[in-house]
Design an enzyme around this catalytic site. Sequence first.
Site, PDB file in Angstrom:
ATOM      1  N   ASN A   4      63.776 -60.372  11.956  1.00 32.03           N
ATOM      2  CA  ASN A   4      64.739 -59.392  11.442  1.00 32.03           C
ATOM      3  C   ASN A   4      64.490 -58.045  12.121  1.00 32.03           C
ATOM      4  OD1 ASN A   4      62.852 -57.736   9.731  1.00 32.03           O
ATOM      5  ND2 ASN A   4      62.552 -59.730   8.781  1.00 32.03           N
ATOM      6  N   ARG A   5      65.287 -57.060  11.778  1.00 29.17           N
ATOM      7  CA  ARG A   5      65.290 -55.804  12.530  1.00 29.17           C
ATOM      8  C   ARG A   5      64.293 -54.766  12.022  1.00 29.17           C
ATOM      9  NH1 ARG A   5      70.071 -56.314  15.349  1.00 29.17           N
ATOM     10  NH2 ARG A   5      71.627 -57.543  14.264  1.00 29.17           N
TER      11      ARG A   5
END
Length: 404
Positions: free
Chosen positions: A205-206
């Site tokens: 994920n970011r």
Amino acid sequence: MRVLLGIGGGIAAYKAAELVRLLRGDGHEVCCCPTRHATAFVAPLTLEVLSGRPLLTEAYLEPGTGGREEHIDAAAWTEVLCVAPATADLLARLSLGIAGDVLTTTALAVAGPWIVAPAMHGRMWAQPQVQEHVERLRTRGVRIVGPEYGALASGESGWGRMAEPTKIVAEITAALRPGPLQDRRIVVTAGPTYEPIDPVRFLGNRSSGRMGFAIAAEAAGRGAAVTLIAGPVALPTPGGVRRLDVETAAEMRQATLAAAADADAVVMAAAVADFRPAAVAPVKIKKGEAPPAPLALARNPDILTELATAAPGALRVGFAAETGDLAREALAKLERKGCDLIVANDVSAEGIGFASPDNEVTIFRRRGEPLFLSRRPKEEIARTLLDLVTQELAERGPSPAAGR
Ligand code: PMT
């Protein structure tokens, strides 16, 4: 307190005399250690008279010390090292551990905090190599004071003036003051987890880790012994923080549960993957090969939920990354995951949440009203969150870890 004052060879060295005077006025003992070039800018006798002590000089290399290692003796005497002014040359040597004179040799043996006040021409200060040295020192926990903007010796204006002696004295005093989280152990998780599909691909994920790193830095600044468990991120370790790098949720779980066993508080700012590929291909899946479709996923254990039994005595702080009804979802997570505080952020909103320097959060607590913090830098969010953590821990009484 006993302050070793290293003085570099720059025009700002003349301000060292005032610094000694202020420190003595505040009741500190001061030993001055001017470099050879510094003595061209400030007279050794001035420093000796103001400090009331002999200087620490290169004479330590000469025979006649009876076999004593003066730099080791001086370092043992020192409770705090202050280098002012720190020239570009001194910054480089201090950051790289090059110990070619009495000041840098003694510095390496000082166990207490370092305060460094750079001073040089603005164009020198702007050089990337100078900034790299400053950053390296900062990430090792050195307090950098200044420089300030103003008139330079060249007659130009710019960044490079040494911070005023009063400011340097304030920094020295702050470094010596025990923080409100002294004797507390705090575990912080940060960043994403990467769940491998094959040796080169992963689900992730970011999360950049910025939120968790800001919390770890703030806790360390308040005197806590901080363990930062970091997923794959590209951030320098905050000063005074013990960092453990992990990659997968399973690794983060193992490291967190081990570190949390004797923690006073655990802050879960990491974006832990809820799922991982059920099977990891041992070799890279070729483009021509059909990937397993659909990719079968297995559920990862929930670390925060497990902490309720693994670290029941610790204050447990969760984060809630939401895209819908923030309050309802966050309060449900607070209950379900058994935490004491939960910090809810809307990760669908522009400019906040994942990978941005800012965040906007509402902090829900078991006791007390929710606290809304409008958009602001993550460092400020960390400060307010740590105010609450500090307050909650103080209400719980002394750390069970104290005295261990
Ligand atoms: O890293 P940045 O770029 O600065 O971004 C910050 C952030 C948006 C990642 C951060 O503010 C944040 O919201 N972190 C929590 C992200 C998340 O996983 O939220 P969640 O609502 O899915 O999980 C709730 C809580 O359970 C979190 O504390 C999480 O760490 C924890 N959890 C989740 C899954 C899991 N398997 N184990 C857990 O412990």
